[in-house]
Design a protein around this motif. Structure first.
Motif, short mmCIF file in Angstrom:
data_model
loop_
_atom_site.label_atom_id
_atom_site.label_comp_id
_atom_site.label_asym_id
_atom_site.label_seq_id
_atom_site.Cartn_x
_atom_site.Cartn_y
_atom_site.Cartn_z
N ASN A 1 0.82 -1.21 0.00
CA ASN A 1 0.00 0.00 0.00
C ASN A 1 0.85 1.26 0.00
O ASN A 1 0.55 2.24 -0.67
CB ASN A 1 -0.90 0.02 1.25
N ARG B 1 2.62 1.91 -3.27
CA ARG B 1 1.70 2.49 -4.26
C ARG B 1 1.49 3.98 -4.00
O ARG B 1 1.63 4.81 -4.90
CB ARG B 1 0.36 1.73 -4.19
N ARG C 1 3.20 7.18 -6.32
CA ARG C 1 2.32 8.12 -7.04
C ARG C 1 2.49 9.55 -6.53
O ARG C 1 2.64 10.48 -7.32
CB ARG C 1 0.87 7.67 -6.89
N PRO D 1 -5.29 0.32 -5.99
CA PRO D 1 -4.85 0.05 -7.37
C PRO D 1 -5.66 0.89 -8.37
O PRO D 1 -5.11 1.45 -9.31
CB PRO D 1 -5.08 -1.45 -7.52
#
Ligand code: SF4
Length: 334
Positions: free
Chosen positions: A129, A132, A136, A183
């Motif tokens: 998590n 990710r 980003r 996601p």
């Protein structure tokens, strides 16, 4: 942090900072969804309320309680660590990241989660998590499947991580990754939207970047080279083939040649190989057998039957061939 205090889910291990309970929850949550993990966590805490209780249980009992959760090595490691902590550390969990890493089944993520939540050590806990979210937010395009990439993420997180509440901060990032920067990210509901590089550059779908592992296939090639005096048979590789348009010899995937009445017709047989060739997706080992056919009629018949083209030996040099065949031709003489 504001978002976390507002939106965090109630999870049974969030009401404690007991390292045994946090460790148990982290091991259960490896490769398991939160909703599936909760009843197991509750069962374990009820049956084995302390690490000592877990240590004195038999492995069979622990495995039985773990039943249905899968990846049973986790249960075996859990039991081993319980015994180790019970015996070597007097039943008290090591209280630093470095010491926690020495326990079986505890990697950088789990050690950081326990150290930050239970002992307030400022170490980033980077799970899927967090990879990710951070990739980003900061537009990091490094390959997260490489072990060296973790350091880049940890260094980045250290820049924004408060020393006062590292455990809550780690949990906030994991929760944010699990609920918002998923996601399929919920950018429209995201408090970080205006600071997010990926949102600006529209790269949410390609981050985090993970190189796809290429599966290398091992293949055995058996080439059969039919010759008759100065003539040789070759085969053109067909459309859609990786070697489309190139010329090689009659090829089989086993060492048996299935040509009727073949054995009666040759005068000489010479074997060669293996020659190894590495391609992106496959490692080829090739064996070559040269077969001199006794008569022109039999030679032509074989060429016809196997759909091969007949060339003069000195013509081969002009034909485009895969490297494997070129290697072979440089190593043998006809
Ligand atoms: Fe993730 Fe979208 Fe928020 Fe960026 S804006 S952090 S991609 S949810």
């Amino acid at each position: 942090m504001n978002w976390y205090s507002r939106e965090k889910r109630y999870l049974p291990w969030r009401v404690t900072r007991n390292p045994y309970a946090i460790w148990l929850s982290e091991i259960i949550l490896q490769q398991t969804r939160v909703t599936q993990g909760i009843p197991y966590y509750e069962k374990f805490i009820k049956t084995y309320p302390t690490i000592h209780a877990l240590a004195v249980a038999s492995e069979q009992e622990v495995l039985k309680l773990w039943e249905g959760l899968g990846y049973y090595s986790r249960a075996r490691n859990l039991h081993k660590v319980a015994i180790q902590v019970s015996k070597e550390y007097g039943g008290i969990f090591p209280n630093s990241y470095i010491e926690l890493l020495k326990l079986k089944g505890i990697g950088p993520y789990t050690a950081a989660a326990i150290a930050s939540i239970c002992f307030h050590e400022k170490v980033p806990a980077v799970d899927g998590n967090v990879f990710r979210l951070i990739s980003r937010l900061f537009g990091i395009h490094e390959d997260i499947s490489k072990p060296s990439t973790r350091k880049i993420f940890e260094t980045t997180i250290n820049l924004i991580m408060p020393s006062s509440v590292p455990g809550d901060f780690n949990q906030a990032m994991m929760e944010f990754g699990a609920l918002i920067c998923k996601p399929r990210p919920r950018c429209e509901n995201c408090d970080l939207q205006f600071n997010c590089i990926s949102f600006k550059e529209k790269t949410q779908q390609i981050l985090p970047f993970k190189e796809k592992k290429i599966k290398i296939k091992k293949r055995a090639f058996y080439y059969w080279i039919f010759t008759h005096q100065h003539k040789i048979c070759l085969k053109k590789r067909i459309k859609g083939d990786i070697w489309e348009g190139l010329w090689d010899f009659y090829l089989t995937s086993t060492s048996l040649l299935n040509v009727e009445s073949f054995d009666r017709n040759h005068s000489k047989k010479v074997a060669y190989g293996p020659i190894n060739q590495k391609l992106t997706h496959q490692n080829i080992k090739a064996w070559f057998t040269q077969i001199e056919i006794s008569t022109p009629s039999q030679f032509n018949e074989i060429a016809k039957k196997l759909n091969l083209t007949v060339f003069n030996l000195d013509e081969i040099v002009t034909l485009p061939k895969p490297k494997l065949i070129v290697n072979y031709l440089t190593q043998v003489k006809f």
